[in-house]
Design a protein around this motif. Sequence first.
Motif, mmCIF file in Angstrom:
data_model
loop_
_atom_site.group_PDB
_atom_site.id
_atom_site.type_symbol
_atom_site.label_atom_id
_atom_site.label_comp_id
_atom_site.label_asym_id
_atom_site.label_seq_id
_atom_site.Cartn_x
_atom_site.Cartn_y
_atom_site.Cartn_z
ATOM 1 N N LEU A 61 0.799 6.897 9.488
ATOM 2 C CA LEU A 61 0.594 6.361 7.711
ATOM 3 C C LEU A 61 0.664 7.652 6.983
ATOM 4 C CD1 LEU A 61 -1.333 4.246 6.001
ATOM 5 C CD2 LEU A 61 -2.907 5.693 5.811
ATOM 6 N N VAL A 62 1.830 6.470 6.302
ATOM 7 C CA VAL A 62 2.297 7.522 4.807
ATOM 8 C C VAL A 62 1.365 6.369 3.313
ATOM 9 C CG1 VAL A 62 4.515 7.031 4.242
ATOM 10 C CG2 VAL A 62 4.778 7.437 6.221
ATOM 11 N N ALA A 63 1.525 5.399 3.837
ATOM 12 C CA ALA A 63 0.309 4.679 3.651
ATOM 13 C C ALA A 63 0.378 3.457 2.666
ATOM 14 C CB ALA A 63 1.755 5.326 1.394
ATOM 15 N N GLN A 64 -1.172 2.938 2.565
ATOM 16 C CA GLN A 64 -1.017 1.829 2.611
ATOM 17 C C GLN A 64 -1.871 1.120 1.463
ATOM 18 O OE1 GLN A 64 -4.744 0.579 5.239
ATOM 19 N NE2 GLN A 64 -3.053 -0.113 6.620
ATOM 20 N N VAL A 65 -1.972 -0.174 0.953
ATOM 21 C CA VAL A 65 -2.731 -1.468 0.448
ATOM 22 C C VAL A 65 -3.521 -2.022 0.947
ATOM 23 C CG1 VAL A 65 -2.793 -2.498 -2.356
ATOM 24 C CG2 VAL A 65 -1.264 -0.324 -2.379
ATOM 25 N N THR A 66 -4.710 -1.491 1.105
ATOM 26 C CA THR A 66 -5.481 -2.530 1.631
ATOM 27 C C THR A 66 -5.718 -3.878 0.730
ATOM 28 O OG1 THR A 66 -8.172 -2.388 0.683
ATOM 29 C CG2 THR A 66 -7.519 -0.562 2.191
ATOM 30 N N ALA A 67 -6.604 -4.563 1.857
ATOM 31 C CA ALA A 67 -7.023 -6.121 1.540
ATOM 32 C C ALA A 67 -7.410 -6.249 0.277
ATOM 33 C CB ALA A 67 -7.496 -7.397 2.525
ATOM 34 N N MET A 68 -7.793 -5.080 -0.084
ATOM 35 C CA MET A 68 -8.853 -5.120 -1.318
ATOM 36 C C MET A 68 -8.297 -5.015 -2.482
ATOM 37 S SD MET A 68 -11.524 -6.940 0.277
ATOM 38 C CE MET A 68 -12.702 -6.581 -1.869
ATOM 39 N N SER A 116 -7.241 -1.449 -2.662
ATOM 40 C CA SER A 116 -7.213 0.173 -2.524
ATOM 41 C C SER A 116 -6.360 0.449 -1.518
ATOM 42 C CB SER A 116 -8.426 0.875 -2.211
ATOM 43 O OG SER A 116 -8.674 0.077 -1.218
ATOM 44 N N THR A 117 -6.051 2.225 -1.884
ATOM 45 C CA THR A 117 -4.827 2.920 -1.831
ATOM 46 C C THR A 117 -5.138 4.054 -0.581
ATOM 47 O OG1 THR A 117 -4.561 4.442 -3.548
ATOM 48 C CG2 THR A 117 -3.030 1.887 -3.791
ATOM 49 N N ASN A 118 -4.505 4.014 0.545
ATOM 50 C CA ASN A 118 -3.871 5.010 1.215
ATOM 51 C C ASN A 118 -3.270 5.505 1.576
ATOM 52 O OD1 ASN A 118 -7.583 4.607 2.001
ATOM 53 N ND2 ASN A 118 -6.931 2.962 3.641
ATOM 54 N N TYR A 119 -3.471 7.051 1.848
ATOM 55 C CA TYR A 119 -2.090 8.113 1.468
ATOM 56 C C TYR A 119 -2.241 8.920 2.558
ATOM 57 C CZ TYR A 119 -0.538 6.463 -2.305
ATOM 58 O OH TYR A 119 -0.704 5.577 -4.266
ATOM 59 N N GLY A 120 -1.595 9.628 3.661
ATOM 60 C CA GLY A 120 -1.758 10.227 4.365
ATOM 61 C C GLY A 120 -2.126 11.198 3.965
ATOM 62 N N ASP A 121 -2.101 12.554 4.531
ATOM 63 C CA ASP A 121 -2.387 13.972 4.196
ATOM 64 C C ASP A 121 -1.297 14.788 4.184
ATOM 65 O OD1 ASP A 121 -5.697 14.712 6.371
ATOM 66 O OD2 ASP A 121 -4.840 13.279 4.548
ATOM 67 N N ALA A 122 -0.258 14.078 4.653
ATOM 68 C CA ALA A 122 0.829 14.738 4.614
ATOM 69 C C ALA A 122 1.906 14.348 3.411
ATOM 70 C CB ALA A 122 2.106 14.636 5.739
ATOM 71 N N VAL A 123 1.055 13.453 2.913
ATOM 72 C CA VAL A 123 2.514 13.097 1.623
ATOM 73 C C VAL A 123 1.678 12.979 0.150
ATOM 74 C CG1 VAL A 123 3.964 11.833 3.397
ATOM 75 C CG2 VAL A 123 1.936 10.120 2.322
ATOM 76 N N LYS A 124 0.511 13.025 0.143
ATOM 77 C CA LYS A 124 -0.549 12.640 -0.547
ATOM 78 C C LYS A 124 0.206 13.458 -1.881
ATOM 79 C CE LYS A 124 -6.048 11.867 1.137
ATOM 80 N NZ LYS A 124 -6.324 12.543 1.595
ATOM 81 N N GLY A 125 -0.264 13.192 -2.873
ATOM 82 C CA GLY A 125 0.315 13.954 -4.144
ATOM 83 C C GLY A 125 1.847 13.906 -4.746
ATOM 84 N N ARG A 126 2.709 13.325 -3.701
ATOM 85 C CA ARG A 126 3.833 13.503 -3.688
ATOM 86 C C ARG A 126 4.251 11.632 -3.395
ATOM 87 N NH1 ARG A 126 6.875 14.707 0.593
ATOM 88 N NH2 ARG A 126 6.112 15.226 2.613
#
Length: 121
Positions: free
Chosen positions: A47-54, A56-66
């Motif tokens: 996972l790089v990044a995702q916006v869920t159906a609701m 909210s956003t999720n980011y992969g640990d390797a790319v968080k913050g940037r």
Amino acid sequence: QVYLVESGGGLVQAGGSLGLSCAASGSIFRLGAMGWYRQAPGKQRELVAQVTAMGSTNYGDAVKGRTTISVDKVEKTAWLQMNGLTPEDTAVYYCSANLTPLDSEVPRDYWGQGTQVTVSS
């Protein structure tokens, strides 16, 4: 038919930035989650990044913050902005969307064809 068309990517210098976009089109009834994954040679897709159906956003640990992802659910388009790139970000980046087609009540995951991102040191 449902299509995910990606744009962006290419060769980037270390420390630089990149922007990717993905547009979903075709016979779509509903868009759920939408986002980006990547796969480097010899590694599993992550996972790089995702916006869920609701929303909210999720980011992969390797790319968080940037990394920043945004999704326009009306236009069914996702944008990804990544900063501070390193050679470890080199991978094929895939757009993914959970979509319910017009001819079905069952949502399923769709994938783009992938776009290569290469970060040179």
